[in-house]
Every structure is written in structure tokens, then in C-alpha cells.
Design an enzyme around this catalytic site. Structure first.
Site, PDB file in Angstrom:
ATOM      1  N   ASP A  77       0.849  -1.189   0.000  1.00  0.00           N
ATOM      2  CA  ASP A  77       0.000   0.000   0.000  1.00  0.00           C
ATOM      3  C   ASP A  77       0.885   1.238   0.000  1.00  0.00           C
ATOM      4  O   ASP A  77       1.653   1.466   0.939  1.00  0.00           O
ATOM      5  CB  ASP A  77      -0.889  -0.022   1.248  1.00  0.00           C
ATOM      6  CG  ASP A  77      -2.078   0.910   1.139  1.00  0.00           C
ATOM      7  OD1 ASP A  77      -2.045   1.819   0.300  1.00  0.00           O
ATOM      8  OD2 ASP A  77      -3.040   0.727   1.900  1.00  0.00           O
ATOM      9  N   ASP A  78       0.801   2.026  -1.064  1.00  0.00           N
ATOM     10  CA  ASP A  78       1.531   3.306  -1.161  1.00  0.00           C
ATOM     11  C   ASP A  78       3.047   3.125  -1.197  1.00  0.00           C
ATOM     12  O   ASP A  78       3.785   4.008  -0.753  1.00  0.00           O
ATOM     13  CB  ASP A  78       1.166   4.235  -0.007  1.00  0.00           C
ATOM     14  CG  ASP A  78      -0.242   4.795  -0.106  1.00  0.00           C
ATOM     15  OD1 ASP A  78      -0.944   4.451  -1.060  1.00  0.00           O
ATOM     16  OD2 ASP A  78      -0.639   5.571   0.780  1.00  0.00           O
ATOM     17  N   CYS A  89      -5.570   3.765  -4.301  1.00  0.00           N
ATOM     18  CA  CYS A  89      -5.644   2.390  -3.821  1.00  0.00           C
ATOM     19  C   CYS A  89      -6.903   1.647  -4.239  1.00  0.00           C
ATOM     20  O   CYS A  89      -6.812   0.575  -4.837  1.00  0.00           O
ATOM     21  CB  CYS A  89      -5.467   2.358  -2.310  1.00  0.00           C
ATOM     22  SG  CYS A  89      -6.515   3.499  -1.423  1.00  0.00           S
ATOM     23  N   ARG A 125      -7.197  -1.647  -6.700  1.00  0.00           N
ATOM     24  CA  ARG A 125      -7.638  -2.947  -6.208  1.00  0.00           C
ATOM     25  C   ARG A 125      -8.827  -3.465  -7.015  1.00  0.00           C
ATOM     26  O   ARG A 125      -8.915  -4.665  -7.315  1.00  0.00           O
ATOM     27  CB  ARG A 125      -7.983  -2.836  -4.728  1.00  0.00           C
ATOM     28  CG  ARG A 125      -6.767  -2.595  -3.872  1.00  0.00           C
ATOM     29  CD  ARG A 125      -7.074  -1.924  -2.518  1.00  0.00           C
ATOM     30  NE  ARG A 125      -5.852  -1.337  -2.007  1.00  0.00           N
ATOM     31  CZ  ARG A 125      -4.948  -1.988  -1.267  1.00  0.00           C
ATOM     32  NH1 ARG A 125      -5.170  -3.236  -0.927  1.00  0.00           N
ATOM     33  NH2 ARG A 125      -3.854  -1.392  -0.879  1.00  0.00           N
ATOM     34  N   HIS A 142     -11.034  -2.549   1.412  1.00  0.00           N
ATOM     35  CA  HIS A 142     -11.268  -1.189   0.907  1.00  0.00           C
ATOM     36  C   HIS A 142     -12.053  -1.153  -0.395  1.00  0.00           C
ATOM     37  O   HIS A 142     -11.861  -0.283  -1.244  1.00  0.00           O
ATOM     38  CB  HIS A 142      -9.937  -0.439   0.734  1.00  0.00           C
ATOM     39  CG  HIS A 142     -10.090   1.043   0.896  1.00  0.00           C
ATOM     40  ND1 HIS A 142      -9.277   1.957   0.278  1.00  0.00           N
ATOM     41  CD2 HIS A 142     -10.972   1.761   1.612  1.00  0.00           C
ATOM     42  CE1 HIS A 142      -9.618   3.177   0.602  1.00  0.00           C
ATOM     43  NE2 HIS A 142     -10.665   3.090   1.408  1.00  0.00           N
ATOM     44  N   HIS A 165       1.043   2.253   4.118  1.00  0.00           N
ATOM     45  CA  HIS A 165       0.139   3.404   4.237  1.00  0.00           C
ATOM     46  C   HIS A 165       0.339   4.045   5.603  1.00  0.00           C
ATOM     47  O   HIS A 165       0.643   3.362   6.575  1.00  0.00           O
ATOM     48  CB  HIS A 165      -1.300   2.934   4.070  1.00  0.00           C
ATOM     49  CG  HIS A 165      -2.285   4.029   3.827  1.00  0.00           C
ATOM     50  ND1 HIS A 165      -2.588   4.985   4.763  1.00  0.00           N
ATOM     51  CD2 HIS A 165      -3.040   4.320   2.730  1.00  0.00           C
ATOM     52  CE1 HIS A 165      -3.493   5.808   4.267  1.00  0.00           C
ATOM     53  NE2 HIS A 165      -3.780   5.437   3.039  1.00  0.00           N
ATOM     54  N   ASP A 212      -0.085  -0.879  -4.913  1.00  0.00           N
ATOM     55  CA  ASP A 212      -1.341  -0.401  -5.493  1.00  0.00           C
ATOM     56  C   ASP A 212      -1.187   0.923  -6.229  1.00  0.00           C
ATOM     57  O   ASP A 212      -1.968   1.237  -7.124  1.00  0.00           O
ATOM     58  CB  ASP A 212      -2.442  -0.296  -4.428  1.00  0.00           C
ATOM     59  CG  ASP A 212      -2.090   0.621  -3.271  1.00  0.00           C
ATOM     60  OD1 ASP A 212      -0.956   1.137  -3.216  1.00  0.00           O
ATOM     61  OD2 ASP A 212      -2.955   0.821  -2.389  1.00  0.00           O
ATOM     62  N   ASN A 213      -0.208   1.723  -5.857  1.00  0.00           N
ATOM     63  CA  ASN A 213       0.050   3.005  -6.516  1.00  0.00           C
ATOM     64  C   ASN A 213       1.410   3.502  -6.043  1.00  0.00           C
ATOM     65  O   ASN A 213       2.063   2.852  -5.209  1.00  0.00           O
ATOM     66  CB  ASN A 213      -1.041   4.038  -6.195  1.00  0.00           C
ATOM     67  CG  ASN A 213      -1.424   4.123  -4.743  1.00  0.00           C
ATOM     68  OD1 ASN A 213      -2.540   3.772  -4.359  1.00  0.00           O
ATOM     69  ND2 ASN A 213      -0.515   4.565  -3.894  1.00  0.00           N
ATOM     70  N   LYS A 224       1.520   9.518  -5.798  1.00  0.00           N
ATOM     71  CA  LYS A 224       0.172   8.954  -5.763  1.00  0.00           C
ATOM     72  C   LYS A 224      -0.838  10.056  -6.059  1.00  0.00           C
ATOM     73  O   LYS A 224      -0.678  11.202  -5.662  1.00  0.00           O
ATOM     74  CB  LYS A 224      -0.063   8.367  -4.365  1.00  0.00           C
ATOM     75  CG  LYS A 224      -1.486   7.978  -4.029  1.00  0.00           C
ATOM     76  CD  LYS A 224      -1.546   7.564  -2.578  1.00  0.00           C
ATOM     77  CE  LYS A 224      -2.962   7.281  -2.114  1.00  0.00           C
ATOM     78  NZ  LYS A 224      -2.995   6.861  -0.700  1.00  0.00           N
TER      79      LYS A 224
END
Length: 778
Positions: free
Chosen positions: A52-53, A90, A94, A150, A243, A353-354, A419
Site C-alpha cells: 500500500d503506497d 488504492c 484494487r 477497501h 500506508h 497499489d500506486n 500517488k
């Protein structure tokens, strides 16, 4: 065929599709069974691990100095996809990965903290879109998920909500994790196991979420193997790390102490040199210069004060330590697979995710939630956007921190911005894919692939590799067409070109269209001047880091790509765009039900975050607590929030105390409380400037008050309401150190929340607050 019998006045309904024969007696009947569903012989296990991130350059196979030997081994055993790209946020990423559909078609133009009522923001995966998990399950796989979901609109995450968009309803047979966008790694605010909240009064002192998720993943695999030694599994491991808030275990923090004092400029330069040496980019590629765009600027490290450099380095230590811990836990999984003889026949995908995020601002933050209440986000000029920072707390459980965006600039080496942007810094992320038994590398193959691949392509590729056919229907309805194009052919044959040659991107009004080596970018976000924003043009063959805008030299190409972006947008239900903030204003009437008064009783699970917030957010409200307070009774009456912000009402040593955690700054007031039956009331009164005055009353008589408090808004309080104890992450750290969850020892009858009038703030001010907080938090 069932026997025909005389059933008198009742017609024979038959036995449907039963293939045996039925008579009145079993001795005269023929049994039959549905044929079992088996995966193809020798089908591989499949693990998709999503960070994540995390930016392009953080792990060692992509130039990073962070210690990631397990990922290095996976890269050695498999392939590095140097041009893998993703939606720059995110939840859209996903949705695209799990459905194979472009994110707007999948209902996720944004993150599910809004519900504006349009198809592109349905904030639930379409009912006629089978997920990757559903495809694998239909193909004979066991399907497991741990970590961040999420993909459910926040108004449907409470315990009384329909669960048709929860993981178990979308193809996963087991689930353990946090359905929200982020959480504390030391004190997760809400963990769901399958479809139920896990009630944890106090987390163990050595608890860390990444470890816990790995424990549960290994447990799921072990339970499967104890019962079926051959059935392959699909594991979707979606990390909460990295994150914000950035948090890491003490031993991992110590490992990185002092490693980042050279600063983000040096780290970026060193990473880029390793990327060139590894062959991720050709010699002569330019590393994008330091970001200078308004609101995204990065200060040269050498221009910072010495004290700032020392402080800022601590943030990156915490980030690196969290990434390192992910690698350690991945090793636990690969070691287990090796010990059981399954590693060689397991496909492992590792990606993000990004790109890395700039949400920590120019100086980073100690107070993750209040940081986003700066005046530019619509809050008053006297808003305290942060609290005093103790460097020793950074990365630990007491601080909700995020790093200065200079570290995101380093993380996204060699690309520009972050992001939520449609440049490479938002969309290009690392990807590793290995399958030693099924995708061995040829001699001399370095495993680096430069062909373009997109998040929608992952599922199609994995199904191809596993020999599983995608579902043609879901619940009897024909499945929607997917957008993914498998890339397994050019993994095997590196000279082949990518079949995925065109891709649109849109987020928050920022747009881009990729057409082979051309990329058009419209960088202006929604808001004033958006429609007049110009398109830029980049030749990625000569300029993969998007440093030279050649739009002026190719005006016809710019017009062509802009029109093709519009056509792709209509084709993928990208419209409408959130030009005037409507997405933030529009709310379904069903959300009003979550604003209804609530009566809570001791022993009940913690009330879910969003439902709790609807009782108090940007309004006055009262909390009535009915107790029989015996001599010597003590404990928490009601608690709402955690170390990121909240309030707790408790009795101790004969005193009644209200402790208010103002985004990390503790304020307390109280008065003696005599034994007896009492109605204790907290009266929160909304004041101008997004402030509260709070009165503490006992049997209707005011005994104490706090004034001019910053309201808890945005995503705070993050933990929901607990009654009779402070469950999970503590609101008041000092109280928790003395007593833990501090369960009340008297008789607590009930706690009643009565939402009052919503504050009469400037609607534009509140709209801007909503818009900006939603933007930066994900």
C-alpha cells in the site's frame, strides 16, 4: 429419471437435475452425486501480495537500499516487470486488479468514502463482474484473503449492514483483516474475521499487524493442507503497510537508525544509479528533477536546518523498517512453502497499489489526522495542524506519523510526482512475478521485462498460467467483458511486444492517455480552471520519466490523444467528473439512518468507525451514561478514538475525568464523583471555527468543562465507540499504561448518544474540508 407415481391431489414436482433414479424405497433407487470440481492437474498455488503506497524504487530489485533479501530471491527466481502500471489510487487499483475491469467500469473512480450516486462511483464491485477469487474458486482452488479490502462503501461496513460487498461474498472462502483504507499497525481499529468483528480488549505488547496477517495466512494454508494435501490455493495478501500512519517494530527501527541522514536527494541519486546498472532503464535516461509544482515541492536536503534533517531522517527509518518487516514475513511464507515442497509450484506476484504518497506534506507530521486540517483545506487560521514531535516516538505506537514528501520523491525514483497524479510517480510501481516450475528463466535471461502491463492484466495472466477458465456468468447473469490482456506470452518470450498498447487514466480530474510510446497528460485536478487546463505530451521511448513536454512540437498528436481519451472515458463510464464537488455533497438517504441516536451496552463490540462518526461529526451531541457507582469503583465509562484523536470518560481514585486527545495533544478535566446512582453527561457544543466546548455534568449539574477544542473530524476519531472499557488502541496513553483497557468495576447500565444540530458552518468551507481530507487520506 425419477419414477412416475400417483401422488393423489398433489402434482409430482420432480427432482430437478438429479441424474439417478428415485423410488419410494432406497433399495429400489439409484444414487448419483454431482461431480467434484478439481483444479487442473498440477495447477500452481497463486499468491498475490499487494503493498500500500509503496513507490517504484523502495525494494532492492528496483534499486532500493532497504534490506529485502526475500524479494531479491523472488526476482532471481522470476521476473521484474519494469513497466507495470496501475491506477494512481488504492481502491481503483484494487478494483482493477480483482475484476480485470478498468476502475471506473468497476465502480471505483475514487475511494469509497463517498457515495455520490453514479455508476463510476458505485463503490461496490459490479454484481456481474466475477472477481479473481471467484474465478479461482470456480476453478477448484481454495481462496484466502488477509489484509486491506477497501472495496466496500463505508456506510456498509458496520455490523448491521448487508455484507454482499464484503470479501466472503466476492469469492474468498476465508478473510482476516481490516476492511478500511488504513489502520494502526500496533492497535488496528477494527479487524474482521470472515464476516464478524474480532473483539480485542487489549493487544499484546508485542503485537504487530504485519506479523498477525502472516500468522493468519499461514494458518489458512496449514488448515487446508491438513484436510486436502493437493488442492491449490489462491492467497490475496493485501498489506496495510506502508500506508500512513508509518509504524514499525522497535528492533526494525533500530536496524535503520542513522541510515537516512544523507537525505532524499542522495538516496534518489543512488537508487537511480542502481536502476541504470541493473538494466531497468537504458543508459542516457534522465532522472526526473526535484518536484517543484505548487503544493508538491521538495526542498533540497542541504537547505534544511540540521535539526530538520535529523528529524526527517527518522521518518524514513520508520518507512524502511516497515518495508523490511514485510520482507521478513514474506520469508516466513516462502520458507513454509519450501519446507512443504510447494515453493517451486507457487506463482508469487509482488507489487504496489500506486506510487508513494505526498500526504505527509513538506515537513511530515506527528499528528496524522490534524495535519490535513491546514488552513488551505478550509479550516480556520488558528487550527493547530500538528503537535510537538518527539523524534523517539516516530514509528512507534504512540505517534500517528507520515514522512515528508521528499521521501516520496525518493521512493518514486526516477519518476515525477506522487500517488493521485497521472505521471509515472503515481502510476508506475514495482512488480515481481515468479513461478520456478512453470516459468523458469532461460540461460542468460536477466528476467527484466520492459513491456507495458496494467493492473487489469494481472488476473487474466494468472488465470492463463494456472489453466483456469474465467467465469462466463455470475449468479446466473452474464459476466461483463473484462479489459485485461494477459502478458504471460512475453514473460516466456521477451522479444514479443506488449498487446496492451492503449490505456486511459483519470483520478480527481487529472487525466492521461497512453498510446504506445506516446503519453498525453492533463495534470490539472478538479476545481477552478480545470476545464481550461492544457494537455502535455511525452515521448516515452526517448523520455520514460516524462521530463520533456513535446506538445508544442506535435499539436495534432495532442488533439488526437485528447479526443481518444474522451472516447475511452465514455467507453469506460468515467463520466461524470467531480468538477464542482458534487461527489462530496451527494449522499443517499440511507446514510441518515446512521445518524439515528444510539444506545450502547457494556460488553457489546466496539461500534464501527463510520457509524460512530455519524453521531458526532461537525455537530453538537450529548453522551448520557447511567451508572451505579459503588465505593471504590473505577474504570472507563465510554471511549471513542485512539492515539490519533478521541475522548475517554473514566473514574479513578474517586474522581470522574474526561480526557480529550486533540490529535495527539492531551487535555483533561474532571471532578470528584461520590458513590451512588448517577446520570453522567458529556455535552459537546459545536462552536464557530470547527471547535467544541464540552461540559461534564453529573445528574444535570455541571462539574467541569473544556473549551475551544478542535473538533475531531475528517477520519478522526478513527476507532469506534467502546462502552465500559477503552478497547484496542488507547485514547489516553498514560491511563492505558496504568490500567490497560481499564474495564469499569461498577454497574454501567447503558450509554446513550444523542446527535444534536449540525454546525452552521459555511457550506463551502465544509465542502472544501470534505474534499481535501478525502483526497489526502487515501
Amino acid at each position: 429419471m425419477s419414477a412416475q407415481i400417483n401422488s393423489g391431489p398433489f402434482p409430482v414436482r420432480g427432482y430437478g437435475s438429479f441424474t439417478g433414479a428415485v423410488s419410494e424405497k432406497a433399495s429400489d433407487s439409484v444414487p448419483a452425486w454431482k461431480p467434484p470440481v478439481h483444479a487442473p492437474r498440477g495447477a500452481p498455488n497463486v499468491i498475490v501480495m499487494l503493498m500500500d503506497d509503496m513507490g517504484y524504487s523502495d525494494i532492492s530489485p528496483f534499486g532500493g537500499e532497504i534490506d529485502t533479501p526475500t524479494l531479491a530471491e523472488i526476482a532471481e527466481d522470476g521476473y521484474r516487470l519494469g513497466n507495470y502500471q496501475t491506477p494512481p489510487m488504492c481502491a481503483p487499483a484494487r478494483a482493477a486488479l480483482l475484476t480485470g475491469m478498468n476502475p471506473h467500469r468497476a465502480g471505483f473512480a475514487y475511494v469509497p468514502h463517498m457515495d455520490p450516486g453514479f455508476p463510476n462511483t458505485a463503490m461496490e464491485l459490479p454484481a456481474d463482474a466475477p472477481t479473481l477469487a471467484e474465478n479461482f474458486r470456480a476453478g477448484g482452488y481454495a481462496t484466502f484473503m488477509v489484509g486491506k479490502w477497501h472495496l466496500t462503501v463505508e456506510s456498509k461496513m458496520h455490523d448491521g449492514a448487508a455484507k454482499d460487498s464484503w470479501p466472503l461474498a466476492r469469492g474468498f472462502e476465508r478473510y482476516y483483516g481490516c476492511m478500511d483504507g488504513f489502520t494502526s499497525l500496533f492497535h488496528p481499529h477494527r479487524i474482521i474475521s470472515d464476516n464478524s468483528q474480532v473483539v480485542i480488549d487489549e493487544y499484546p505488547a508485542d503485537y504487530y499487524l504485519t506479523d498477525d496477517l502472516t500468522d493468519k495466512a499461514l494458518g489458512m494454508i496449514g488448515e487446508l493442507r491438513a484436510n486436502d494435501p493437493a488442492k491449490p490455493f489462491f492467497l490475496y495478501f493485501a498489506h496495510q503497510a506502508v500506508h500512513g500512519p508509518l509504524q514499525a517494530k522497535a528492533a526494525d527501527l533500530e536496524k535503520y537508525r542513522g541510515r537516512y541522514e544523507s537525505g532524499w536527494d542522495h538516496i534518489r541519486s543512488a537508487r537511480f544509479a542502481r536502476q541504470i546498472a541493473a538494466g531497468l532503464f537504458p543508459e542516457g535516461t534522465a532522472c526526473a528533477p526535484r518536484n517543484t509544482e505548487p503544493g508538491a515541492e521538495v526542498v533540497p536536503w542541504d537547505e534544511l536546518e540540521a535539526e530538520q534533517r535529523q528529524l526527517f531522517a527518522r521518518y524514513m527509518e520508520a518507512y524502511a523498517a516497515a518495508v523490511d518487516n514485510v520482507d521478513q514475513n514474506l520469508k516466513r511464507i516462502t520458507d513454509h512453502l519450501k519446507a512443504t515442497g510447494e515453493y517451486e509450484n507457487t506463482i508469487i506476484v509482488f507489487t504496489s497499489d500506486n506510487g508513494a504518497t505526498a500526504e505527509g506534506g513538506d515537513t511530515g507530521t506527528r499528528s496524522y489526522f490534524s495535519r490535513f486540517g491546514a488552513p488551505r483545506f478550509g479550516l480556520p487560521e488558528d487550527w493547530d495542524a500538528d503537535v510537538a514531535r518527539d523524534p523517539e516516538l516516530i514509528g512507534g505506537p504512540r505517534a500517528y506519523v507520515h514522512y515528508p514528501r521528499g521521501w516520496a520523491y525518493a521512493s518514486n525514483t526516477p519518476f515525477r510526482l506522487y500517488k493521485m497524479h497521472t505521471y509515472g510517480g503515481g502510476t508506475r510501481v514495482p512488480m515481481l512475478l515468479s513461478w520456478p516450475a512453470g516459468l523458469p528463466k532461460a540461460a542468460g535471461d536477466d528476467g527484466i521485462r520492459h513491456q507495458y502491463a496494467y493492473a487489469t492484466d494481472v488476473g487474466a495472466t494468472l488465470l492463463n498460467l494456472a489453466g483456469v477458465s474465467p467465469l462466463e456468468q455470475r449468479h446466473g447473469v452474464p459476466a461483463q467483458e473484462t479489459d485485461g490482456i494477459p502478458f504471460d506470452r512475453w514473460l516466456r518470450e521477451p522479444t514479443l511486444d506488449s498487446a496492451h498498447t492503449e490505456q486511459y487514466t483519470e483520478l480527481n480530474g487529472r487525466r492521461a492517455l497512453l498510446d504506445g510510446n506516446w503519453k498525453a497528460v492533463a495534470p490539472e485536478p478538479n476545481g477552478p480552471g480545470w476545464e481550461q487546463g492544457t494537455w502535455e505530451l511525452y515521448d516515452l521511448a526517448a523520455d520514460p520519466t516524462e521530463t520533456v513536454d513535446v506538445a508544442a512540437a506535435h499539436p495534432q498528436k495532442v488533439r488526437e490523444l485528447a479526443e481518444r481519451w474522451r472516447a475511452a472515458a465514455w467507453h469506460n463510464q468515467v463520466f461524470p467528473l467531480n468538477d464542482d464537488g458534487s461527489f462530496n455533497r451527494n449522499r443517499p438517504a440511507t446514510e441518515l439512518l446512521l445518524e439515528a441516536p444510539a444506545t450502547l451496552y457494556p460488553g457489546a463490540p466496539t461500534l464501527e468507525r463510520f457509524r460512530s462518526a455519524k453521531l458526532i461529526r461537525l455537530r453538537s451531541f450529548t453522551v448520557d451514561v447511567a451508572i451505579d457507582h459503588g465505593p471504590g469503583a473505577a474504570g472507563v465509562l465510554v471511549a471513542h478514538g485512539d492515539q490519533g484523536g478521541g475522548y475517554v470518560l473514566y473514574t479513578e481514585d474517586g474522581n470522574l475525568t474526561l480526557a480529550y486527545n486533540q490529535y495527539g495533544k492531551m487535555l483533561r478535566t474532571g471532578a470528584p464523583l461520590e458513590p451512588g446512582s448517577h446520570l453522567v453527561t458529556l455535552d459537546f457544543i459545536a462552536r464557530p471555527g470547527i471547535k467544541w466546548d464540552v461540559r461534564l455534568l453529573v445528574d444535570g449539574v455541571e462539574t467541569a468543562r473544556l473549551e475551544n477544542l478542535l473538533q475531531l473530524t475528517g477520519m478522526a476519531p478513527f476507532a469506534g465507540i467502546s462502552v465500559g472499557l477503552d478497547r484496542g488502541g488507547p485514547v489516553d496513553w498514560e491511563l492505558s499504561r496504568r490500567h490497560g483497557a481499564f474495564r469499569y468495576t461498577g454497574t454501567l447500565h447503558r450509554v446513550h448518544y444523542t446527535p444534536g444540530a449540525k454546525a452552521d458552518y459555511n457550506p463551502e468551507q465544509v465542502l472544501e474540508l470534505d474534499r481535501e481530507m478525502a483526497r489526502v487520506f487515501e
